[in-house]
Design a protein around this motif. Structure first.
Motif, mmCIF file in Angstrom:
data_model
loop_
_atom_site.group_PDB
_atom_site.id
_atom_site.type_symbol
_atom_site.label_atom_id
_atom_site.label_comp_id
_atom_site.label_asym_id
_atom_site.label_seq_id
_atom_site.Cartn_x
_atom_site.Cartn_y
_atom_site.Cartn_z
ATOM 1 N N LYS A 132 9.715 9.135 8.407
ATOM 2 C CA LYS A 132 10.559 10.053 7.566
ATOM 3 C C LYS A 132 11.608 10.840 8.433
ATOM 4 O O LYS A 132 11.523 10.722 9.687
ATOM 5 C CB LYS A 132 9.704 11.064 7.040
ATOM 6 N N ASP A 148 -0.737 15.145 5.476
ATOM 7 C CA ASP A 148 -0.318 15.400 4.052
ATOM 8 C C ASP A 148 1.097 14.738 3.692
ATOM 9 O O ASP A 148 1.356 14.785 2.523
ATOM 10 C CB ASP A 148 -0.539 16.718 3.926
ATOM 11 N N TRP A 149 1.946 14.240 4.458
ATOM 12 C CA TRP A 149 3.106 13.759 4.278
ATOM 13 C C TRP A 149 3.067 12.209 4.159
ATOM 14 O O TRP A 149 3.887 11.478 4.036
ATOM 15 C CB TRP A 149 4.215 14.258 5.140
ATOM 16 N N ALA A 150 1.946 11.512 4.470
ATOM 17 C CA ALA A 150 1.738 10.184 4.133
ATOM 18 C C ALA A 150 1.108 9.674 2.921
ATOM 19 O O ALA A 150 0.850 10.473 1.908
ATOM 20 C CB ALA A 150 0.525 9.707 5.505
ATOM 21 N N ASP A 151 1.338 8.350 2.555
ATOM 22 C CA ASP A 151 0.921 7.686 1.413
ATOM 23 C C ASP A 151 -0.464 6.735 1.669
ATOM 24 O O ASP A 151 -0.267 6.244 2.726
ATOM 25 C CB ASP A 151 2.040 6.718 0.873
ATOM 26 N N PHE A 152 -1.000 6.916 0.663
ATOM 27 C CA PHE A 152 -2.536 6.390 0.843
ATOM 28 C C PHE A 152 -3.118 5.628 -0.178
ATOM 29 O O PHE A 152 -2.784 5.802 -1.493
ATOM 30 C CB PHE A 152 -3.564 7.349 1.398
ATOM 31 N N ARG A 153 -3.582 4.505 -0.040
ATOM 32 C CA ARG A 153 -4.330 3.730 -1.188
ATOM 33 C C ARG A 153 -5.552 3.044 -0.725
ATOM 34 O O ARG A 153 -5.636 2.581 0.427
ATOM 35 C CB ARG A 153 -3.373 2.598 -1.637
ATOM 36 N N ASP A 157 -3.230 5.363 -5.793
ATOM 37 C CA ASP A 157 -2.276 5.897 -4.917
ATOM 38 C C ASP A 157 -2.578 7.223 -4.803
ATOM 39 O O ASP A 157 -2.648 8.015 -5.741
ATOM 40 C CB ASP A 157 -0.873 5.464 -5.039
ATOM 41 N N THR A 199 -1.197 10.829 -2.711
ATOM 42 C CA THR A 199 0.165 11.180 -1.868
ATOM 43 C C THR A 199 -0.006 12.817 -1.966
ATOM 44 O O THR A 199 -0.628 13.281 -2.741
ATOM 45 C CB THR A 199 1.471 11.034 -2.450
ATOM 46 N N ASN A 257 0.927 4.633 4.700
ATOM 47 C CA ASN A 257 2.185 4.663 4.708
ATOM 48 C C ASN A 257 2.555 2.959 5.072
ATOM 49 O O ASN A 257 3.418 2.753 5.959
ATOM 50 C CB ASN A 257 2.776 5.252 6.192
ATOM 51 N N HIS A 317 9.245 18.920 2.732
ATOM 52 C CA HIS A 317 7.530 18.701 2.229
ATOM 53 C C HIS A 317 7.204 20.041 2.325
ATOM 54 O O HIS A 317 6.166 20.439 1.289
ATOM 55 C CB HIS A 317 7.161 17.669 3.200
ATOM 56 N N ASN A 351 -1.650 12.912 -7.003
ATOM 57 C CA ASN A 351 -1.505 14.189 -6.126
ATOM 58 C C ASN A 351 -2.893 15.178 -6.141
ATOM 59 O O ASN A 351 -3.771 14.518 -6.756
ATOM 60 C CB ASN A 351 -0.548 15.143 -6.684
#
Length: 289
Positions: free
Chosen positions: A230, A71-76, A35, A37, A55, A238, A2
């Protein structure tokens, strides 16, 4: 990771605690395989290539490209080339609001495009313009004894956003084309996000936003799920969680006061909500941060 965890792993010279983190090319390798988030995140690739996942969808970032992730997406970051020169900017919500003061530098179509195509291709000139803004921000953050360090950081972040907005508006004017009209679905999505950011502290129910938009809750849920991956409830929660975290970091706000400010019926219901979404109580979060 985070935002708080990422701050702890970044050089203190590139962090304004609780507000903004800038990861420079010399430290970018720390992000590979991680990861991330809960962050509004910009990545600029000036040289080399990146392979990223946003995402659940893979994207390639070639030389001269920018990722703008909500800022509500997931990233890697999956892979980085050996010759990579890239920057990662993570501005907090409070810092963004303070810097822009409700000014909106980009057109609505840019916001929509970020959902469908988060990677923006840049010309070499555009890339160099944005890279200069990152370097200016780095110079401000790297001088902790400067009396106006935070104020300069706000100025340089706003400068970056203005340059990005200029690029976005220039794309609309390219080839003498008129801006394309947003689809009804996109208008609903943009309007919903704006309403949530205006009313999330007092309005927690999806029905309120559907009524404001003049559509059924079922129709709103279908559109937001299709576009954002979502539910509208997820988006509202969120915003509540991010705002609550900001208040919890400031010792001047009691947990009971935060619960009242966010219009929960009592402190117990706020604590139950917070633990459901974060895995810890507000008190535990405050101690750790």
């Amino acid at each position: 990771m985070n935002p708080q965890e990422l701050m702890l792993q970044s050089s203190p010279a590139c962090v304004l605690a609780g507000k903004v983190t800038l990861v420079l090319p010399s430290e970018f390798e720390k992000l590979v395989g991680r990861d991330i988030t809960g962050c509004h995140l910009f990545i600029l690739v000036s040289q080399g290539k990146l392979q990223v996942v946003v995402n659940g969808k893979e994207h390639e970032m070639p030389e001269c490209s920018l990722l703008d992730m909500m800022d509500w997406a997931d990233f890697r970051v999956l892979h980085a080339s050996a010759d990579l020169r890239a920057y990662c900017l993570l501005p907090g919500r409070e810092f963004t609001n303070e810097s822009l003061a409700n000014f909106k530098p980009c057109p609505d179509s840019y916001l929509v495009n970020r959902f469908y195509s988060p990677v923006l291709s840049l010309s070499r000139e555009e890339c160099e313009i944005l890279e200069r803004q990152f370097l200016l921000l780095a110079s401000a953050l790297g001088n902790p004894t400067h009396c106006y360090r935070q104020e300069l950081a706000c100025v340089y972040f706003k400068s970056f956003m203005l340059e990005l907005g200029n690029i976005a508006f220039a794309r609309l004017k390219g080839k003498n084309a008129l801006p394309s009209a947003l689809s009804k679905r996109d208008v609903v999505m943009v309007s919903f996000i704006r309403l949530v950011r205006q009313h999330f502290r007092t309005e927690h129910l999806v029905d309120f936003y559907a009524n404001e938009l003049g559509i059924s809750s079922k129709h709103l849920s279908r559109i937001i799920k299709e576009v954002m991956g979502k539910t509208p409830h997820d988006v509202i929660c969120h915003e509540l969680i991010q705002y609550a975290m900001t208040l919890l970091k400031a010792d001047k706000f009691s947990i009971q006061g935060i619960a009242a400010d966010l219009h929960f019926s009592d402190q117990a219901s706020f604590c139950k909500f917070f633990k459901k979404w974060t895995g810890m109580t507000p008190g535990e979060y405050r101690v750790r941060n």
